[in-house]
Motif scaffolding. Structure first.
Motif, mmCIF file in Angstrom:
data_model
loop_
_atom_site.group_PDB
_atom_site.id
_atom_site.type_symbol
_atom_site.label_atom_id
_atom_site.label_comp_id
_atom_site.label_asym_id
_atom_site.label_seq_id
_atom_site.Cartn_x
_atom_site.Cartn_y
_atom_site.Cartn_z
ATOM 1 N N ILE A 1 1.130 -1.103 0.197
ATOM 2 C CA ILE A 1 0.225 -0.199 0.222
ATOM 3 C C ILE A 1 0.724 1.195 0.335
ATOM 4 N N ILE B 1 1.250 5.782 0.113
ATOM 5 C CA ILE B 1 -0.129 7.022 0.363
ATOM 6 C C ILE B 1 0.885 7.778 0.431
ATOM 7 N N LEU C 1 -4.465 5.255 8.189
ATOM 8 C CA LEU C 1 -3.952 4.001 8.624
ATOM 9 C C LEU C 1 -4.911 3.603 10.288
ATOM 10 N N MET D 1 -6.732 0.538 9.400
ATOM 11 C CA MET D 1 -6.080 -1.056 9.147
ATOM 12 C C MET D 1 -5.881 -1.687 10.625
ATOM 13 N N CYS E 1 -2.160 -6.255 8.106
ATOM 14 C CA CYS E 1 -2.387 -5.916 6.557
ATOM 15 C C CYS E 1 -0.953 -5.752 6.266
ATOM 16 N N ILE F 1 2.731 -0.842 4.418
ATOM 17 C CA ILE F 1 2.687 0.331 3.863
ATOM 18 C C ILE F 1 3.261 1.495 3.883
ATOM 19 N N ILE G 1 4.893 5.687 2.946
ATOM 20 C CA ILE G 1 4.042 6.913 2.964
ATOM 21 C C ILE G 1 4.735 8.302 2.966
ATOM 22 N N ALA H 1 3.712 0.507 8.880
ATOM 23 C CA ALA H 1 4.149 1.430 7.461
ATOM 24 C C ALA H 1 4.623 2.109 7.726
#
Length: 349
Positions: free
Chosen positions: A160, A162, A176, A179, A183, A186, A188, A226
């Motif tokens: 993912i 972002i 977030l 999530m 998951c 991620i 960012i 993330a």
């Protein structure tokens, strides 16, 4: 018609510098200055400024206390003027959560790029703040948080991505926090200077089921994690020894930024292709549109934050106009759209 600004700071020098910088291009007018929140309160009533610049540390009332009252009683676009310290970073992020549109670091003799660069950035943020929808966001803040979405054990190799700018602190948190802990990784890119991204990641980590950290070079991308691009570094995704990893570099600014959303999205398109999903959130300018279009062209699902929910509908608007997004959605629905796309990936696999 010029943008009316009220400058609130207890330092006479800072008031003078901000007034001079803001008045440079002629489209922004400093209608008055105030030395503390008590002084500012009456002047906001009398002058009805379009934007307020607000210091955090002031006599009589802390800037954060004043901001909280202002956003509750008379929502007004506010740009925080912050110190580049760990305490300053924490307080600035809290101010953004309370409803401030954006922030600038207090100018100093060591300011990177000099005082002129500071002035250019400040004026851009004032213009974006004047167009922002703080009243709409203030009303939506009362909505209860949604339950975590389900990603149905996304396939191995899924990712993912972002990207966001002005207003992104709250928008990223909204995505977030929904999530689930299982998951995919991620990545960012949020436009933010050095000294703030680590604290931003730590604040997100406090409210999310996933682990949120500031990215480091060569760091493996793990499920349930993330990775926030470090201030003043580009973040790319690369594949090394069969594993997705972070790659941090300090090559030239792209789309006017470092970290750049375009740089991140382009690397995701090249390295992950149709196993990625991406979202472009609130922010001024056009950073991210080109990279997101590359992601979509590579077969990735892409979503843009809708105008009605974006504090600044700049980056999502350009991405939509250039055909980079499959669909647009309110920020509170973006996590579920990404999750649904991951479920489809799982089914296809």
């Amino acid at each position: 018609m010029s943008i009316k600004v009220l400058v609130v700071d207890d330092s006479a020098l800072i008031r003078e510098v901000l007034t001079r910088m803001l008045s440079r291009d002629g489209d922004i007018e400093v209608v008055d200055t105030a030395t503390d929140p008590i002084d500012a309160r009456q002047k906001i009533k009398d002058l009805n400024p379009d934007v307020v610049t607000l210091d955090i540390e002031m006599p009589n009332m802390n800037g954060l206390q004043f901001l909280e009252k202002l956003m509750r009683l008379r929502p007004t676009p506010v740009i925080m003027v912050s110190t580049l310290t760990k305490k300053g970073a924490s307080e600035t992020l809290l101010a953004l959560e309370l409803g401030a549109v954006d922030f600038v670091a207090k100018p100093s003799a060591e300011f990177a790029g000099g005082i002129e660069a500071f002035g250019v950035g400040l004026r851009e943020k004032i213009r974006a703040a004047a167009k922002s929808d703080v009243r709409g966001r203030s009303a939506s803040r009362a909505e209860p948080p949604k339950l975590a979405v389900k990603t149905a054990a996304a396939p191995n190799g899924a990712l993912i991505a972002i990207g966001a700018s002005t207003g992104g602190v709250e928008a990223i948190r909204a995505v977030l926090s929904q999530m689930p802990a299982d998951c995919p990784p991620i990545v960012i890119a949020q436009h933010m200077p050095p000294g703030f991204t680590g604290r931003f990641a730590a604040r997100l980590d406090e409210v999310c089921a996933i682990k949120v950290i500031e990215a480091e070079d060569r760091m493996p991308l793990l499920p349930g994690h993330a990775y926030v691009a470090k201030g003043d570094f580009h973040l790319r995704v690369e594949r090394s020894s069969g594993q997705l990893k972070c790659r941090l570099t300090q090559d030239e600014l792209t789309s006017g930024h470092r970290p750049s959303v375009d740089i991140l999205f382009e690397s995701v398109a090249k390295t992950v292709g149709n196993m990625a999903v991406g979202a472009i959130l609130t922010g001024m300018g056009r950073d991210g549109a080109r990279g997101l279009k590359l992601m979509r062209d590579a077969g990735a699902y892409t979503v843009g934050q809708s105008k009605s929910s974006a504090l600044v509908y700049g980056m999502p608007r350009v991405a939509f106009e250039e055909g980079a997004v499959v669909e647009q959605a309110p920020v509170e629905d973006i996590a579920s759209r990404l999750a649904n796309a991951l479920v489809r990936l799982k089914s296809a696999a």
